[in-house]
Scaffold this motif. Structure first.
Motif, mmCIF file in Angstrom:
data_model
loop_
_atom_site.group_PDB
_atom_site.id
_atom_site.type_symbol
_atom_site.label_atom_id
_atom_site.label_comp_id
_atom_site.label_asym_id
_atom_site.label_seq_id
_atom_site.Cartn_x
_atom_site.Cartn_y
_atom_site.Cartn_z
ATOM 1 N N PHE A 1 -7.293 126.490 -21.429
ATOM 2 C CA PHE A 1 -8.666 126.682 -21.205
ATOM 3 C C PHE A 1 -9.290 125.650 -20.170
ATOM 4 C CE2 PHE A 1 -7.081 126.876 -26.356
ATOM 5 C CZ PHE A 1 -7.850 127.422 -26.652
ATOM 6 N N ARG B 1 -18.135 122.058 -16.746
ATOM 7 C CA ARG B 1 -18.221 121.068 -15.874
ATOM 8 C C ARG B 1 -18.711 121.234 -14.546
ATOM 9 N NH1 ARG B 1 -16.862 118.993 -11.378
ATOM 10 N NH2 ARG B 1 -15.178 120.662 -10.860
ATOM 11 N N ASP C 1 -3.123 124.259 -24.942
ATOM 12 C CA ASP C 1 -4.611 123.587 -23.809
ATOM 13 C C ASP C 1 -4.733 123.839 -23.185
ATOM 14 O OD1 ASP C 1 -5.032 122.011 -26.214
ATOM 15 O OD2 ASP C 1 -3.517 119.945 -25.886
ATOM 16 N N GLY D 1 -20.668 120.263 -24.024
ATOM 17 C CA GLY D 1 -19.080 119.856 -23.704
ATOM 18 C C GLY D 1 -18.098 121.205 -24.184
ATOM 19 N N PHE D 2 -17.101 121.248 -23.997
ATOM 20 C CA PHE D 2 -16.367 121.875 -24.552
ATOM 21 C C PHE D 2 -14.708 121.294 -25.352
ATOM 22 C CE2 PHE D 2 -13.337 124.781 -23.616
ATOM 23 C CZ PHE D 2 -13.100 126.231 -24.301
ATOM 24 N N GLY D 3 -14.883 121.384 -26.522
ATOM 25 C CA GLY D 3 -14.212 120.617 -27.168
ATOM 26 C C GLY D 3 -13.606 121.597 -28.316
ATOM 27 N N HIS E 1 -11.780 126.959 -18.534
ATOM 28 C CA HIS E 1 -13.170 126.509 -19.438
ATOM 29 C C HIS E 1 -13.789 125.355 -19.200
ATOM 30 C CE1 HIS E 1 -13.198 130.529 -22.438
ATOM 31 N NE2 HIS E 1 -14.028 129.394 -22.462
ATOM 32 N N TYR E 2 -12.968 124.679 -18.584
ATOM 33 C CA TYR E 2 -13.706 122.755 -18.887
ATOM 34 C C TYR E 2 -13.821 123.208 -17.364
ATOM 35 C CZ TYR E 2 -11.870 121.708 -23.367
ATOM 36 O OH TYR E 2 -11.210 120.485 -24.570
ATOM 37 N N GLU E 3 -12.929 123.800 -16.811
ATOM 38 C CA GLU E 3 -13.679 123.614 -15.422
ATOM 39 C C GLU E 3 -15.124 123.965 -14.906
ATOM 40 O OE1 GLU E 3 -14.041 122.385 -11.380
ATOM 41 O OE2 GLU E 3 -13.278 121.633 -12.539
ATOM 42 N N HIS F 1 -13.511 108.339 -20.522
ATOM 43 C CA HIS F 1 -14.549 108.872 -20.950
ATOM 44 C C HIS F 1 -16.034 107.534 -20.845
ATOM 45 C CE1 HIS F 1 -17.195 112.025 -21.622
ATOM 46 N NE2 HIS F 1 -17.917 110.962 -22.889
ATOM 47 N N ASN G 1 -23.070 123.088 -28.277
ATOM 48 C CA ASN G 1 -21.554 122.492 -27.271
ATOM 49 C C ASN G 1 -20.868 123.851 -27.549
ATOM 50 O OD1 ASN G 1 -21.507 119.640 -27.193
ATOM 51 N ND2 ASN G 1 -22.109 119.395 -28.897
#
Length: 636
Positions: A520, A528, A517, A460-462, A523-525, A112, A429
């Motif tokens: 999600f 983004r 994981d 972000g999403f984390g 969600h991450y996509e 990253h 976030n």
């Protein structure tokens, strides 16, 4: 600087002699602001008769490695990369990571940093092996450290190991100089473990230092043991660890001096980080309050801030006005960053309106609670609060309940709407990983995300980081936590004789029955894509014009047929009346003077929701479009 009324009621202790004191803020702190800790403590010491010099050494290191590499490392603090970069020069042969296995262990983080900022594995090794030793040579060689009776270090996030490295060099040159540490990294048993195992730490302040700092200076000046100094930690010759008394929270914030930032500006200008007129963008830190009034009632489950200082205290409005105007005048800076964990509602209502009415041209960053009204957000903008961090964390009410945030998801969406309308930047976030969350919670949140690409996206999403002092940390058993351990970075940084479970602030963990994981990925996509849509010249739009009889809604969100749609009569009124805040059908009927039936209102709202123009949550309805601000709305 003229400190005005703050010169009264200062914290004064009587020492037998004046000490020469150096205060150091080491890497990694952002170059965009001076150290409030140094600015405040230096003035407290001077008011007690001591001579003080401040060294913002993080500026020197940033200048050496380049801001393009330095600043991303400041922001990426959960993995402690900054501490790892100084571990070799701090601990020598005792450093545990002799084969650079750490970089393999955090390969995803390195990827990253490489993609975003060119921080490759090779770059980080070069910074560690070349820049870190050169930095120590430079800062040690530039000052006669033997002239100081005391050298103090402030340590928050990734500053501890660099501070230890500098302290070792000073100790070698000047064995008689007392080395004093403090800051958030020394709270509770973290400070005890550091003092117990690090021979260059003579004393540490574990907690607030407003009273402890001048008192420890007095004890050093008088050559007395400081066992009665509040919040003090030190080792006796026998090896016994001594902890001073724990005082009540310091309440008289008005008695504190104004911070002195002159050493920061002087050094930043010498290093060409500022021009002679004063600015690369600098945010002057100021403290309007301490603690958290919300946390006193409902401590957010994941929050590890205010480890030993949750009690909320504040400065008076006039005291703050005096301080802000003095700092702005002295340093020719007009953007201020509040260090408060949460804005005081009294200040929100009085202080900033007074500043505005006085004609002062100041702007602010603040952490706030997210259940703000349209009028409150409008007042923010009018009064100069242009950047907020509202702790949104989720757009789903069930998840927010698990966090104990005391706010609904639909309220968070409304905050984003009005912040966009009034041109206020929102730092926020999305978080995941709370015990009790369900796949349905995230499916519902994903549906909301797809409706609001016209609003500012999250950073972000984390997954949540488990932090010391948080309710999740303190009540691990009832949350069915597994695989609890200090975050893996610590084992690559601190020598083996340190107890990592005591020194760590960040911890790894799993909850039984937690979502995988894979749950999600979508969600991450979505997050983004949301960010990419806002990276363009024209972010998506959803706005409206209201005439009193009709409402015109322009929809330019992705994956929808672009156009301007007209609604008349009752639908127009319903849409307008749900645009200020979430309302129920019964509230709408009252606003329409009872002239429209519940059935008719329900049918209208259902159509708006089906068309993706309105959000519904538990019987509350919110229009998603914001009022249009274009000068020529029909140039389309």
């Amino acid at each position: 600087m003229d400190h005005g009324s703050s010169s009264e009621n200062l914290l004064l202790v009587n020492s037998s002699r004046s000490l020469s004191v150096a205060l150091i803020s080491p890497p990694f702190a952002t170059t965009g602001r001076p150290s409030l800790q140094l600015g405040l403590l230096s003035e407290i010491a001077r008011n007690n008769g001591h001579l003080v010099e401040c060294f913002h050494h993080y500026l020197d290191f940033a200048s050496m490695v380049g801001l393009e590499h330095y600043e991303p490392l400041c922001n990426h603090h959960a993995r402690l990369i900054g501490d790892w970069l100084f571990a070799k020069v701090a601990f020598g042969q005792d450093v545990p990571d002799i084969h650079d296995k750490y970089l393999e262990a955090i390969s995803e983080d390195i990827a990253h940093l490489d993609a975003g900022f060119g921080l490759t594995t090779q770059t980080l090794i070069h910074i560690r092996d070349e820049h870190a030793p050169a930095f120590l040579d430079k800062v040690i060689g530039a000052t006669d450290w033997t002239k100081f009776d005391v050298v103090g270090f402030t340590c928050t996030f990734q500053q501890t190991v660099a501070a230890i490295a500098i302290a070792r060099r000073i100790r070698a040159l000047s064995p008689q100089t007392k080395l004093l540490f403090g800051g958030a990294n020394f709270e509770s048993e973290m400070g005890e473990e550091l003092v117990r195992n690090c021979d260059v730490i003579d004393y540490a302040i574990s907690g607030e230092g407003d009273v402890a700092f001048p008192m420890i200076l007095m004890r050093i000046a008088d050559d007395e043991e400081p066992s009665n100094v509040p919040n003090i930690l030190y080792r006796r010759v026998t090896g016994e660890l001594v902890r001073g008394p724990t005082p009540p929270p310091f309440n008289n914030l008005d008695s504190l001096p104004f911070p002195d930032y002159s050493d920061f500006f002087r050094r930043a200008e010498e290093l060409a980080l500022l021009d002679r007129h004063g600015m690369r963008t600098v945010a002057l830190p100021f403290e309007a309050s301490r603690g958290c009034w919300w946390g006193q009632k409902h401590h957010c489950t994941f929050c590890g801030l205010n480890g030993t200082g949750m009690a909320f205290r504040r400065k008076s409005e006039q005291r703050l006005i005096n301080e802000l105007t003095a700092l702005a005048t002295e340093y020719r800076c007009f953007y201020f960053a509040a260090t408060d964990n949460i804005m005081d509602r009294g200040h929100q209502k009085k202080l900033y309106s007074n500043l505005y009415e006085s004609g002062l041209s100041l702007q602010f960053f603040y952490e706030v609670k997210s259940n703000l009204t349209r009028d409150e957000i409008s007042d923010f903008r009018r009064n100069g609060i242009i950047h907020i961090q509202p702790g949104i964390e989720s757009l789903n009410t069930n998840i927010l309940k698990l966090m104990k945030k005391g706010v609904r998801g639909i309220q968070n969406v409304n905050l984003l709407r009005w912040a966009k309308h009034f041109d206020i930047f929102v730092a926020w976030n999305l978080l995941r990983g709370f015990p009790g969350e369900t796949e349905q919670d995230y499916a519902d949140q994903l549906a909301v995300i797809k409706l609001i690409p016209h609003l500012q996206p999250p950073g972000g999403f984390g997954k949540i980081s488990l932090e010391r002092f948080s309710p999740l940390f303190n009540d691990r058993d009832s949350h069915e936590m597994e695989d609890f351990a200090p975050e893996l970075s610590y084992r690559f940084i601190y020598p083996r004789h340190f107890d990592l479970s005591k020194i760590a602030y960040h911890f790894t963990h799993k909850f039984r029955n937690a979502l995988s994981d894979e749950s999600f990925v979508e969600h991450y996509e979505a997050v983004r894509r949301w960010g990419e849509q806002w990276a363009g010249f024209t972010p998506p739009r959803l706005d409206y014009w209201y005439t009193g009889r009709s409402i015109f809604v322009r929809d330019e969100r992705p994956n929808r047929t672009a156009g301007i749609y007209q609604y008349d009569g009752v639908p127009a009124r319903c849409y307008y009346l749900t645009s200020e805040r979430p309302v129920s059908i019964w509230q709408l009927q009252n606003a329409l003077d009872g002239s429209v039936s519940v059935e008719e209102i329900t049918a209208v709202l259902r159509i708006f929701c089906q068309d993706g123009l309105m959000l519904e949550e538990d019987g509350l309805f919110l229009a998603l479009a914001t009022p249009n601000k274009d000068v020529r709305p029909w140039a389309y």
